[in-house]
Scaffold this motif. Structure first.
Motif, PDB file in Angstrom:
ATOM      1  N   LEU A 104       0.827  -1.203   0.000  1.00  0.00           N
ATOM      2  CA  LEU A 104       0.000   0.000   0.000  1.00  0.00           C
ATOM      3  C   LEU A 104       0.864   1.256   0.000  1.00  0.00           C
ATOM      4  O   LEU A 104       0.526   2.259  -0.645  1.00  0.00           O
ATOM      5  CB  LEU A 104      -0.941  -0.006   1.215  1.00  0.00           C
ATOM      6  CG  LEU A 104      -1.917  -1.188   1.301  1.00  0.00           C
ATOM      7  CD1 LEU A 104      -2.780  -1.078   2.551  1.00  0.00           C
ATOM      8  CD2 LEU A 104      -2.798  -1.250   0.063  1.00  0.00           C
ATOM      9  N   VAL A 105       1.967   1.227   0.730  1.00  0.00           N
ATOM     10  CA  VAL A 105       2.884   2.372   0.750  1.00  0.00           C
ATOM     11  C   VAL A 105       3.495   2.582  -0.635  1.00  0.00           C
ATOM     12  O   VAL A 105       3.718   3.718  -1.074  1.00  0.00           O
ATOM     13  CB  VAL A 105       3.983   2.165   1.807  1.00  0.00           C
ATOM     14  CG1 VAL A 105       5.055   3.255   1.716  1.00  0.00           C
ATOM     15  CG2 VAL A 105       3.376   2.158   3.204  1.00  0.00           C
ATOM     16  N   LYS A 106       3.749   1.471  -1.322  1.00  0.00           N
ATOM     17  CA  LYS A 106       4.311   1.560  -2.679  1.00  0.00           C
ATOM     18  C   LYS A 106       3.401   2.351  -3.604  1.00  0.00           C
ATOM     19  O   LYS A 106       3.875   2.996  -4.560  1.00  0.00           O
ATOM     20  CB  LYS A 106       4.516   0.139  -3.214  1.00  0.00           C
ATOM     21  CG  LYS A 106       5.033   0.070  -4.647  1.00  0.00           C
ATOM     22  CD  LYS A 106       6.422   0.640  -4.784  1.00  0.00           C
ATOM     23  CE  LYS A 106       6.940   0.480  -6.208  1.00  0.00           C
ATOM     24  NZ  LYS A 106       8.253   1.131  -6.400  1.00  0.00           N
ATOM     25  N   MET A 107       2.113   2.361  -3.346  1.00  0.00           N
ATOM     26  CA  MET A 107       1.154   3.071  -4.189  1.00  0.00           C
ATOM     27  C   MET A 107       1.356   4.583  -4.145  1.00  0.00           C
ATOM     28  O   MET A 107       0.889   5.310  -5.036  1.00  0.00           O
ATOM     29  CB  MET A 107      -0.276   2.710  -3.768  1.00  0.00           C
ATOM     30  CG  MET A 107      -0.629   1.242  -4.000  1.00  0.00           C
ATOM     31  SD  MET A 107      -2.122   0.686  -3.134  1.00  0.00           S
ATOM     32  CE  MET A 107      -3.358   1.745  -3.868  1.00  0.00           C
ATOM     33  N   MET A 108       2.077   5.095  -3.135  1.00  0.00           N
ATOM     34  CA  MET A 108       2.291   6.535  -3.024  1.00  0.00           C
ATOM     35  C   MET A 108       3.332   7.061  -3.998  1.00  0.00           C
ATOM     36  O   MET A 108       3.472   8.266  -4.163  1.00  0.00           O
ATOM     37  CB  MET A 108       2.714   6.889  -1.592  1.00  0.00           C
ATOM     38  CG  MET A 108       1.651   6.607  -0.539  1.00  0.00           C
ATOM     39  SD  MET A 108       2.078   7.299   1.069  1.00  0.00           S
ATOM     40  CE  MET A 108       3.632   6.469   1.408  1.00  0.00           C
ATOM     41  N   ASP A 109       4.097   6.154  -4.636  1.00  0.00           N
ATOM     42  CA  ASP A 109       5.176   6.629  -5.494  1.00  0.00           C
ATOM     43  C   ASP A 109       4.678   7.361  -6.736  1.00  0.00           C
ATOM     44  O   ASP A 109       5.432   8.074  -7.396  1.00  0.00           O
ATOM     45  CB  ASP A 109       6.105   5.485  -5.904  1.00  0.00           C
ATOM     46  CG  ASP A 109       5.409   4.477  -6.818  1.00  0.00           C
ATOM     47  OD1 ASP A 109       4.185   4.604  -7.030  1.00  0.00           O
ATOM     48  OD2 ASP A 109       6.093   3.544  -7.285  1.00  0.00           O
ATOM     49  N   LEU A 140       9.059   9.012  -1.509  1.00  0.00           N
ATOM     50  CA  LEU A 140       8.488   8.706  -0.198  1.00  0.00           C
ATOM     51  C   LEU A 140       8.504   7.216   0.162  1.00  0.00           C
ATOM     52  O   LEU A 140       8.940   6.849   1.266  1.00  0.00           O
ATOM     53  CB  LEU A 140       7.064   9.262  -0.120  1.00  0.00           C
ATOM     54  CG  LEU A 140       6.413   9.224   1.269  1.00  0.00           C
ATOM     55  CD1 LEU A 140       7.274   9.965   2.280  1.00  0.00           C
ATOM     56  CD2 LEU A 140       5.006   9.847   1.219  1.00  0.00           C
ATOM     57  N   PRO A 141       8.043   6.295  -0.720  1.00  0.00           N
ATOM     58  CA  PRO A 141       8.057   4.868  -0.333  1.00  0.00           C
ATOM     59  C   PRO A 141       9.432   4.351   0.075  1.00  0.00           C
ATOM     60  O   PRO A 141       9.561   3.748   1.158  1.00  0.00           O
ATOM     61  CB  PRO A 141       7.525   4.166  -1.588  1.00  0.00           C
ATOM     62  CG  PRO A 141       6.661   5.175  -2.244  1.00  0.00           C
ATOM     63  CD  PRO A 141       7.360   6.486  -2.015  1.00  0.00           C
ATOM     64  N   PRO A 142      10.512   4.561  -0.725  1.00  0.00           N
ATOM     65  CA  PRO A 142      11.814   4.058  -0.273  1.00  0.00           C
ATOM     66  C   PRO A 142      12.285   4.712   1.013  1.00  0.00           C
ATOM     67  O   PRO A 142      12.985   4.081   1.817  1.00  0.00           O
ATOM     68  CB  PRO A 142      12.748   4.360  -1.448  1.00  0.00           C
ATOM     69  CG  PRO A 142      12.068   5.413  -2.245  1.00  0.00           C
ATOM     70  CD  PRO A 142      10.610   5.164  -2.084  1.00  0.00           C
ATOM     71  N   ALA A 143      11.913   5.972   1.232  1.00  0.00           N
ATOM     72  CA  ALA A 143      12.303   6.640   2.471  1.00  0.00           C
ATOM     73  C   ALA A 143      11.625   5.982   3.668  1.00  0.00           C
ATOM     74  O   ALA A 143      12.259   5.725   4.704  1.00  0.00           O
ATOM     75  CB  ALA A 143      11.942   8.125   2.406  1.00  0.00           C
ATOM     76  N   VAL A 144      10.331   5.675   3.526  1.00  0.00           N
ATOM     77  CA  VAL A 144       9.597   5.015   4.608  1.00  0.00           C
ATOM     78  C   VAL A 144      10.135   3.612   4.836  1.00  0.00           C
ATOM     79  O   VAL A 144      10.326   3.178   5.981  1.00  0.00           O
ATOM     80  CB  VAL A 144       8.095   4.971   4.283  1.00  0.00           C
ATOM     81  CG1 VAL A 144       7.334   4.182   5.352  1.00  0.00           C
ATOM     82  CG2 VAL A 144       7.525   6.376   4.159  1.00  0.00           C
TER      83      VAL A 144
END
Length: 527
Positions: free
Chosen positions: A450-455, A461-465
């Motif tokens: 789901l976080v990957k969807m923010m890219d 942002l996803p790789p930072a998180v």
């Protein structure tokens, strides 16, 4: 432990134990195939996105740039792939992907990540449901049901007519996969000195499964046939699982001592200790396990994980570590196409790196300690993931190398936190604590896609998180007590009596200060 004496009487580590372990390990080879299968079945082929309202010219030869999200409403250009979903790969072979036949690219590409999250949600629900059912119906029965359900749901997935049914079947398959954890309970047939090695073998089997997946996916490029290839063997596993022996300890604790005696006598015959097995009676068995039976009089629940301050401190720290490790692990393991090299090659490398990583962390835990052995790989994994943000996409070798290091470190962290958890919690709530940690890991696996969807909106942002999470977990691990060469705690009171030093509550294992409780005898951790 009392049951250990009974186990030694029927042969200890004999022919039965070796055969049962081998039969339980084989299905684990395909466990990785289902967890990581979407890397291959839902891979994104070369394509271009068509803007809404634009119709390609008949017979036009398309240019195929790198995949881009495209404007809202953009869909896969019909000239980029054949109507049957076939797409040419970089090595010239023809592959058929879920993403192609159901148009899961461009403005719909986030549905790929959603499908993986739905699958991991199934794994979580399965753990909660099958775990409770196994306490009622037995480990063997639920393990057999898991084989059947995964075989059926995996086969149904291969014939899914649309995206919605695909997700439903994958969810049900994820539920079944959770039942594999019940096979660890059957490993109690292994004498205590050999259990660590036995569980390590299961871990290496999962690693081998990752490499096997790459080979099978390369040989079977059509996603439906690939799905069938990794699902049909579970019907074979179901057939031979009738031979497996039910947990004798569970039978006794469930009031089925007569069945337990029959199972133990059967094991004795297979181990060529028939005469010794015939000496086991219901009375002898209950006498040997009277302390464990006495322990049933006291009930403990999940609330005991937060009822007292020290246990609560351990609980919150471990929850963060389990979540972060799984979160970043699946972020790397499910993003193979991001490295610009063959997904088959990177899958093999990602699998192979687990071998040295697990060996190194095992040695480190034995000589340096659990805390440092957990903190170091978590911190290093976070650093390399964050470092990859600043590496140019043209330097694919560097990006791949950093990702491989991160994957290896996270695999090592999994091994360490599993053992660490069993040593931190006292006997009465050890299984409850381990179960909740596993639940947090599954939540991490759900959130990662789901976080990957923010890219699409914030590419950095996803790789930072993904990188910050293991760094935070490494810091949190520093507040856990060291358990190297420390005796296992028997009671909650004993853990609470450990010394608490400093205003930030840094725990330190001193000498054991509590009075051992006869109601809760020590049992070895499940490793």
């Amino acid at each position: 432990m009392p049951f250990g004496a009974v186990l030694a009487q029927v042969g200890g580590l004999g022919r039965f134990q070796v055969l049962q372990t081998a039969l339980l390990v084989v299905p684990i080879l395909l466990m990785a195939s289902h967890n990581l299968l979407q890397n291959f079945t839902a891979a994104v082929p070369p394509h271009r996105c068509r803007s809404p309202g634009v119709t390609p010219s008949p017979g036009a030869t398309p240019s195929v740039p790198s995949a881009t999200p495209g404007p809202p409403g953009a869909t896969l250009d019909d000239t980029s792939a054949a109507s049957d979903g076939t797409s040419a790969t970089s090595d010239g072979t023809l592959s058929v992907y879920v993403a192609t036949i159901w148009d899961l690219v461009c403005s719909y590409r986030q549905l790929r990540q959603m499908a993986q999250s739905i699958y991991m949600a199934g794994v979580l629900v399965g753990a909660l449901v099958l775990g409770g059912l196994s306490d009622r119906f037995g480990r063997k029965a639920m393990l057999m049901w898991s084989y059947l359900q995964l075989g059926v749901m995996g086969t149904c997935t291969a014939f899914a007519p649309n995206y919605a049914s695909y997700c439903v079947f994958r969810f049900a398959g994820g539920m079944a996969l959770s039942g594999f954890g019940l096979s660890i309970a059957l490993v109690e047939w292994i004498p205590t000195p050999y259990r660590t090695i036995t569980v390590a073998i299961t871990g290496f089997a999962y690693t081998m499964g990752q490499i096997l997946l790459a080979a099978v996916a390369y040989a079977v490029p059509h996603w439906r046939w690939l799905q069938l290839t990794v699902s049909l063997p579970f019907f074979v596993f179901l057939l031979y699982s009738w031979w497996l022996a039910e947990s004798a300890r569970w039978l006794v604790l469930s009031g089925k001592a007569e069945r337990a005696v029959k199972v133990l006598q059967r094991v004795a015959r297979l181990n060529k200790r028939k005469e010794e097995g015939e000496k086991i009676t219901v009375e002898v068995l209950k006498s040997n396990m009277k302390e464990e039976l006495a322990g049933l009089k006291s009930s403990y629940t999940v609330t005991d994980l937060v009822r007292t301050p020290v246990i609560r401190h351990i609980f919150f720290c471990l929850s963060i570590i389990w979540f972060s490790t799984s979160f970043s692990y699946y972020a790397l393991a499910m993003d193979l196409q991001n490295f610009g090299v063959s997904i088959y090659l990177i899958q093999v490398i990602f699998g192979a790196v687990d071998f040295p990583a697990k060996v190194v962390v095992t040695i480190s835990m034995s000589y340096i300690g659990r805390r440092v052995s957990l903190m170091a790989p978590l911190f290093l994994a976070g650093l390399v993931i964050i470092a990859n943000i600043f590496v140019s996409t043209e330097l694919q070798t560097v990006r791949t190398a950093l990702a491989v290091i991160g994957k290896g470190c996270l695999s090592a962290s999994f091994n360490c936190v599993f053992l660490y958890t069993t040593e931190l919690y006292p006997t009465p709530i050890r299984q409850t604590g381990l179960g909740f940690g596993s639940t947090m890991a599954r939540v991490g696996g759900i959130v990662a896609p789901l976080v990957k969807m923010m890219d699409e909106y914030y590419p950095f942002l996803p790789p930072a998180v993904y990188g910050v999470a293991p760094v935070v977990a490494a810091v949190v691990a520093g507040f856990l007590p060291e358990t190297l060469n420390a005796p296992l705690p028997d009671t909650i009171e004993e853990v609470e009596s450990r010394l608490v030093l400093g205003g930030i509550k840094q725990l330190w294992w001193g000498q054991r200060l509590g009075v051992l409780s006869e109601a809760h005898p020590r049992s070895p951790p499940v490793r």
